[in-house]
Design a protein around this motif. Structure first.
Motif, short mmCIF file in Angstrom:
data_model
loop_
_atom_site.label_atom_id
_atom_site.label_comp_id
_atom_site.label_asym_id
_atom_site.label_seq_id
_atom_site.Cartn_x
_atom_site.Cartn_y
_atom_site.Cartn_z
N GLY A 394 0.81 -1.21 0.00
CA GLY A 394 0.00 0.00 0.00
C GLY A 394 0.84 1.27 0.00
N GLY A 395 0.54 2.19 -0.91
CA GLY A 395 1.19 3.49 -0.92
C GLY A 395 2.58 3.52 -1.50
N ALA A 396 3.11 2.37 -1.86
CA ALA A 396 4.52 2.38 -2.24
C ALA A 396 4.77 1.96 -3.69
CB ALA A 396 5.31 1.46 -1.33
N VAL A 397 3.76 1.47 -4.35
CA VAL A 397 3.99 0.92 -5.69
C VAL A 397 4.30 2.03 -6.68
CG1 VAL A 397 3.02 -0.38 -7.58
CG2 VAL A 397 2.53 -1.03 -5.22
N ASP A 398 5.47 1.98 -7.21
CA ASP A 398 5.88 2.93 -8.25
C ASP A 398 5.77 4.38 -7.79
OD1 ASP A 398 6.25 0.75 -9.83
OD2 ASP A 398 4.34 0.92 -10.88
N GLY A 399 5.68 4.59 -6.53
CA GLY A 399 5.61 5.94 -6.00
C GLY A 399 4.42 6.75 -6.51
N ASN A 400 3.40 6.05 -7.03
CA ASN A 400 2.26 6.80 -7.57
C ASN A 400 1.05 6.72 -6.64
OD1 ASN A 400 1.47 4.22 -7.82
ND2 ASN A 400 1.15 4.25 -10.05
N GLY A 401 1.31 6.43 -5.39
CA GLY A 401 0.20 6.35 -4.45
C GLY A 401 -0.68 5.14 -4.65
N GLY A 402 -0.15 4.12 -5.33
CA GLY A 402 -0.97 2.94 -5.60
C GLY A 402 -0.65 1.78 -4.67
N ALA A 403 -1.42 0.73 -4.80
CA ALA A 403 -1.19 -0.50 -4.05
C ALA A 403 -1.32 -1.67 -5.02
CB ALA A 403 -2.21 -0.64 -2.93
N ARG A 404 -0.86 -2.82 -4.57
CA ARG A 404 -1.01 -4.01 -5.41
C ARG A 404 -2.11 -4.89 -4.82
NH1 ARG A 404 4.35 -5.50 -6.48
NH2 ARG A 404 4.18 -3.97 -8.15
N LEU A 405 -3.01 -5.33 -5.66
CA LEU A 405 -4.12 -6.15 -5.19
C LEU A 405 -4.10 -7.46 -5.96
CD1 LEU A 405 -6.51 -5.49 -3.19
CD2 LEU A 405 -7.92 -5.28 -5.24
N VAL A 406 -4.12 -8.56 -5.22
CA VAL A 406 -4.16 -9.87 -5.86
C VAL A 406 -5.53 -10.49 -5.62
CG1 VAL A 406 -3.25 -12.22 -5.79
CG2 VAL A 406 -1.69 -10.27 -5.66
N VAL A 407 -6.17 -10.92 -6.68
CA VAL A 407 -7.48 -11.56 -6.57
C VAL A 407 -7.39 -12.98 -7.12
CG1 VAL A 407 -9.92 -11.47 -7.23
CG2 VAL A 407 -8.64 -9.34 -6.92
N VAL A 408 -7.85 -13.95 -6.33
CA VAL A 408 -7.94 -15.33 -6.82
C VAL A 408 -9.42 -15.67 -6.89
CG1 VAL A 408 -7.29 -17.73 -6.45
CG2 VAL A 408 -5.76 -15.90 -5.72
#
Lengths: 453, 453
Positions: A394-408
């Motif tokens: 959260g908050g750190a992905v590519d410095g663009n204020g994004g997060a990574r979400l994994v859905v199964v």
């Protein structure tokens, strides 16, 4: 007993003398006494057709010919062994041989997957044998068990690792965390990948084998064109790491499944497909490393079976060809014939969109309230049920204020899953779809992760 | 084509209707259409011989008989399927059937291991088929691959887990650290072990299967009496722990090996043996848990192969029988016959004393200077080379001032190893021989431990 009597030799024409062919020549000589005892007659080489005779000084010159067409119909030839590969001239030569009443053995997966029916019809018409154990999974006795040992059972699934090159690359990525490009480079350097690796890494080789396996397992006809095929070029080190979090390993699978008919009147059908998929690390296929092959078979009465061994290479492939040769030669000597191809079931092939699968989707998303609701809503709109969601970074992905979400997801028709992913990429809270991989449980549950949806 | 024409039914007499037999009856009915399509003629039940008809209300009464002898020679019977088990009356019934020209299918490992040659001769004499895939490793297609797929290769070793009961017990001991007695009690409670488990835990069941596998793999005759057999009753929790230290797992193995002839004029021979052994934890067989079976095959050209699946149970065994039935029925319809048993090689069977093995010996010894020298001297006197020595627990064992010494040997004739152990137990510095287990590398190196000798 045949009219030639038990001790008259069975004479073999060999088409092609590369890696596999030269091993066949060697083993025919080395094992001559054993082969004769097992067949009930000597097995002799009648001729070897090659394109460039000067490259084969090891062959007795009186056996070498460049005229393969004349060789396969020669009066003194009983069995034709084809290890040229490719569609032509292999197809024409095999058809000429079968029409002339010669039994035929081939390792040619591409030809069998494209036009096996024509070969099988020619064999039936003349009453000759057509064997092709070496065409799938090299030395592993697989086709004979499917065709004969399980002939009294109802096979429901065949799923396997049938391409050593891609398994070597994926194993290397899993062990070392290497990128696809680095693992491919290593495989090429060590001789596990060819200079042009397309047929392997794009899945075509596995797709041919899937067509052959599905045809045998389900007593129907599946061709290479019926097989949905995705290769491994897009698999990333991040995918491998994501699989690990899920307790999974990524393998390029050839999957052949029987899909029951539905209450809505859909007929029973089959699916044949090739793609990289996450499988549970506890599954026996997950432990198949390097250039090895393994095929997992499920049948109603037999339950779960696995076959494991070397899927390629001169000697292993030659072993499979010689096993067929002993069978064919024995049939010649005692005047019988082996089981013919059985395609009575004539099952339709389900296109990939209608096949039930599961997706593992990795998204780059905005890191704010309401994102999960928007995304979950898109899955729901496509009637795809979510099995688990996990947020990282959260908050750190590519410095663009994004997060990574994994859905199964749970199981849904592949088309619904694909539409969902397409719709997700249009949401403004989704910055990007990082990866989409299928999850194949293969009868074992894949551990849920993070929040269960 | 047979004289009865392609569509005349193939009629089957079933001998015995227990767990396996009743599954065969069920599958013959359920799969009737598929079987007919695969055979080219309907497959019909002509009769079922049972001892107590009133126990089989599910069978059509007109099919049931107590007179098995009359059934197997009846004019309208083509194929006899024997799932009674035991030596008599099974042997007499099968011989009567074969002499009458009926094809025979049997799952009877005890009979095949004791007197397979007599059955094979009867089949040869009348030209009938004799198939027995279900006799070893249940549903796993194993005998057909050995007999046919690998008929052009030279098999050097077959080593496998072919008894589910003992594998369940050893797996349970490995996972939980349970004692043999506790694991057996659990296996019995869950139905994996019979009330009298002797045939399983003493290794006799596995020994019968080893005899069948060795005969097929090496084209020779090996009987149950030729198989050296040790069971798992003596395996302790300490043995399991000791294996773990060595990077090994203990499995009850059936091992069939080809032993090359020596320069001294010893002829090529074969060994067939059953005992619990330490195998490398990295070997595919080590991962075969619970009641599953798996068999590892090595051949000159094919390399290493493994077959995995359910080795027992009604449905899996019935699957193997029905696979044979399709083959036999097809042979009837097209007028051929399957490959006969091949025992031309007539190889002598090496007694266990002459077989090269490795030992893991655990000794309770005096904890003082010179002990290792005395023990190493005894190994040297018997020309046994030590691979590794490890001392544990110095001064604390049983409070008698002793220590525990573990010795792992290199390969030596089993008789030399056994004599060494006997001599060790006579040394005054050796308080006791705690355990002796064989180590089977199966082509992988077993990690050395402690001091390398």
């Amino acid at each position: 007993m045949s009219d030639r009597g038990q001790s008259a030799p069975v004479r073999v024409a060999l088409l092609g003398c590369g890696t596999v062919g030269s091993e066949i020549v060697r083993l025919l000589a080395e094992q001559a006494d054993d082969l004769a005892a097992r067949v009930g007659a000597p097995v002799e080489l009648a001729g070897v057709a090659v394109r460039r005779p000067h490259r084969h000084p090891e062959l007795p010159s009186e056996l070498v010919t460049t005229d393969a067409h004349a060789l396969v119909t020669r009066e003194d030839v009983d069995v034709v062994v084809e290890v040229i590969g490719g569609i032509e001239p292999a197809r024409t030569l095999l058809l000429e041989a079968l029409k002339a009443g010669k039994s035929a053995i081939t390792a040619n997966k591409a030809l069998l997957a494209e036009d096996g029916a024509t070969l099988a019809e020619a064999a039936d018409a003349s009453g000759a044998d057509l064997y092709y154990e070496a065409s799938v999974a090299g030395a592993i006795p697989l086709l004979r068990p499917l065709r004969e040992s399980l002939a009294g059972d109802r096979i429901t699934r065949v799923a396997g690792i049938v391409n050593g090159t891609t398994n070597y690359i994926l194993s290397a990525m899993t062990v070392s965390g290497a990128s696809y490009a680095d693992a491919l480079e290593q495989a090429t350097r060590l001789g596990y990948a060819e200079a042009d690796p397309s047929a392997d890494v794009d899945g075509y080789d596995a797709a041919s084998k899937a067509a052959i396996l599905a045809s045998l397992a389900f007593h129907t006809r599946v061709t290479a064109a019926d097989v949905h095929c995705e290769g491994i070029r897009a698999v990333t080190a991040a995918d491998i790491a994501a699989a690990d979090v899920l307790g999974c390993t990524i393998k390029l699978l050839a999957i052949c499944e029987r899909i029951p008919g539905s209450d809505d009147g859909d007929p029973e059908s089959v699916s044949a497909r090739v793609y990289p998929a996450m499988i549970p690390a506890s599954h026996p296929l997950a432990a198949v490393d390097g250039a090895f092959n393994a095929v997992f078979v499920e049948a109603d009465a037999a339950g779960q079976l696995m076959f494991y061994g070397q899927g390629a290479g001169g000697a292993p492939t030659a072993s499979a060809v010689l096993g067929d040769l002993v069978a064919v030669a024995r049939n010649r000597v005692i005047g019988g014939r082996g089981p013919r191809d059985s395609s009575y079931a004539s099952l339709p092939v389900r296109s990939i969109g209608g096949v039930p699968t599961r997706y593992h989707v990795s998204l780059e998303v905005a890191d704010r309230a309401g994102v999960l609701a928007a995304i979950a809503g898109e899955f729901a709109r496509h009637q795809v049920s979510i099995a688990a969601v996990r947020q990282t970074g959260g908050g750190a992905v590519d410095g663009n204020g994004g997060a990574r979400l994994v859905v199964v997801t749970h199981t849904a028709p592949d088309a619904a899953l694909a539409s969902t992913v397409e719709a997700l990429s249009g949401l403004d809270v989704v910055y990007g779809v990082e990866s989409v991989l299928r999850v194949e449980d293969l009868g074992r549950s894949v551990s849920a992760l993070g929040v269960t949806g």
